[in-house]
Design a protein around this motif. Structure first.
Motif, mmCIF file in Angstrom:
data_model
loop_
_atom_site.group_PDB
_atom_site.id
_atom_site.type_symbol
_atom_site.label_atom_id
_atom_site.label_comp_id
_atom_site.label_asym_id
_atom_site.label_seq_id
_atom_site.Cartn_x
_atom_site.Cartn_y
_atom_site.Cartn_z
ATOM 1 N N ARG A 138 26.457 69.885 21.734
ATOM 2 C CA ARG A 138 25.570 70.403 22.783
ATOM 3 C C ARG A 138 26.268 71.461 23.622
ATOM 4 O O ARG A 138 25.680 72.472 23.994
ATOM 5 C CB ARG A 138 25.068 69.257 23.670
ATOM 6 C CG ARG A 138 23.998 68.417 23.007
ATOM 7 C CD ARG A 138 23.368 67.433 23.975
ATOM 8 N NE ARG A 138 24.302 66.460 24.543
ATOM 9 C CZ ARG A 138 24.688 65.349 23.953
ATOM 10 N NH1 ARG A 138 24.214 65.033 22.754
ATOM 11 N NH2 ARG A 138 25.534 64.526 24.543
ATOM 12 N N ALA A 188 26.458 74.708 21.564
ATOM 13 C CA ALA A 188 25.144 75.337 21.463
ATOM 14 C C ALA A 188 24.744 75.977 22.791
ATOM 15 O O ALA A 188 24.254 77.113 22.815
ATOM 16 C CB ALA A 188 24.098 74.310 21.031
ATOM 17 N N LYS A 189 24.974 75.287 23.895
ATOM 18 C CA LYS A 189 24.622 75.835 25.210
ATOM 19 C C LYS A 189 25.439 77.089 25.508
ATOM 20 O O LYS A 189 24.912 78.079 26.031
ATOM 21 C CB LYS A 189 24.840 74.786 26.287
ATOM 22 C CG LYS A 189 24.389 75.222 27.654
ATOM 23 C CD LYS A 189 24.508 74.095 28.653
ATOM 24 C CE LYS A 189 24.131 74.597 30.007
ATOM 25 N NZ LYS A 189 22.993 73.954 30.574
ATOM 26 N N GLU A 247 24.030 79.937 23.379
ATOM 27 C CA GLU A 247 22.714 80.380 23.836
ATOM 28 C C GLU A 247 22.821 81.427 24.944
ATOM 29 O O GLU A 247 21.940 82.259 25.093
ATOM 30 C CB GLU A 247 21.882 79.189 24.307
ATOM 31 C CG GLU A 247 21.357 78.344 23.164
ATOM 32 C CD GLU A 247 20.723 77.038 23.614
ATOM 33 O OE1 GLU A 247 20.828 76.679 24.811
ATOM 34 O OE2 GLU A 247 20.137 76.364 22.752
ATOM 35 N N SER A 248 23.911 81.384 25.699
ATOM 36 C CA SER A 248 24.086 82.372 26.768
ATOM 37 C C SER A 248 24.664 83.695 26.254
ATOM 38 O O SER A 248 24.738 84.663 27.006
ATOM 39 C CB SER A 248 24.963 81.802 27.887
ATOM 40 O OG SER A 248 26.275 81.598 27.441
ATOM 41 N N GLU A 250 21.318 84.954 20.119
ATOM 42 C CA GLU A 250 20.060 84.368 19.660
ATOM 43 C C GLU A 250 20.327 83.354 18.556
ATOM 44 O O GLU A 250 21.075 83.629 17.618
ATOM 45 C CB GLU A 250 19.139 85.464 19.099
ATOM 46 C CG GLU A 250 18.705 86.488 20.114
ATOM 47 C CD GLU A 250 17.712 85.926 21.119
ATOM 48 O OE1 GLU A 250 16.945 85.000 20.767
ATOM 49 O OE2 GLU A 250 17.714 86.422 22.251
ATOM 50 N N ARG A 251 19.672 82.197 18.668
ATOM 51 C CA ARG A 251 19.785 81.173 17.630
ATOM 52 C C ARG A 251 18.983 81.626 16.413
ATOM 53 O O ARG A 251 17.810 81.951 16.518
ATOM 54 C CB ARG A 251 19.263 79.838 18.127
ATOM 55 C CG ARG A 251 19.456 78.707 17.132
ATOM 56 C CD ARG A 251 18.817 77.420 17.631
ATOM 57 N NE ARG A 251 19.461 76.890 18.806
ATOM 58 C CZ ARG A 251 20.464 76.014 18.785
ATOM 59 N NH1 ARG A 251 20.941 75.589 17.630
ATOM 60 N NH2 ARG A 251 20.986 75.573 19.911
ATOM 61 N N PHE A 295 24.161 81.450 15.117
ATOM 62 C CA PHE A 295 23.775 82.383 16.182
ATOM 63 C C PHE A 295 24.148 83.794 15.781
ATOM 64 O O PHE A 295 25.161 84.014 15.111
ATOM 65 C CB PHE A 295 24.500 82.039 17.491
ATOM 66 C CG PHE A 295 23.884 80.906 18.239
ATOM 67 C CD1 PHE A 295 23.060 81.136 19.334
ATOM 68 C CD2 PHE A 295 24.120 79.596 17.865
ATOM 69 C CE1 PHE A 295 22.486 80.098 20.031
ATOM 70 C CE2 PHE A 295 23.554 78.540 18.557
ATOM 71 C CZ PHE A 295 22.732 78.793 19.638
ATOM 72 N N CYS A 352 24.982 87.368 17.695
ATOM 73 C CA CYS A 352 25.333 87.851 19.027
ATOM 74 C C CYS A 352 25.782 89.306 18.958
ATOM 75 O O CYS A 352 26.555 89.676 18.079
ATOM 76 C CB CYS A 352 26.486 87.029 19.608
ATOM 77 S SG CYS A 352 26.222 85.248 19.657
#
Length: 93
Positions: free
Chosen positions: A18, A21-22, A25-26, A29-30, A36, A38
């Protein structure tokens, strides 16, 4: 200059998963559950790499950071329904 990178990961423990992933995400794009895309400056890539290194257990987890050169982006092919980001153009400003 912004560089496009594809980041994939395999994380053994749900809490670390988690957190990874978090963090991602910042930054991008997933594309899939553990993938991801980026667009990062060299400084942002360095910062992200440092953050990810601090989140993992290197004896159990792995993260792959793969550069995608802009001239090769058009050669990416999907089977099945691609994520919405895959059909959008990527611009370097």
């Amino acid at each position: 200059m912004v560089q496009l990178v594809l980041i994939t990961y395999d994380i053994a423990e749900p809490k670390r998963l988690r957190r990874i992933a978090k963090t991602l995400e910042s930054y991008g794009e997933r594309m899939q559950k553990s993938v991801f895309e980026c667009g990062l400056t060299p400084d942002a890539l360095k910062s992200l790499t440092f953050k990810l290194e601090r989140c993992i257990d290197p004896s159990e987890d792995s993260i792959l950071i793969q550069p995608i050169h802009q001239h090769n982006r058009g050669n990416i092919r999907w089977q099945g329904k691609p994520p919405s980001i895959a059909s959008e153009p990527f611009w370097i400003v």
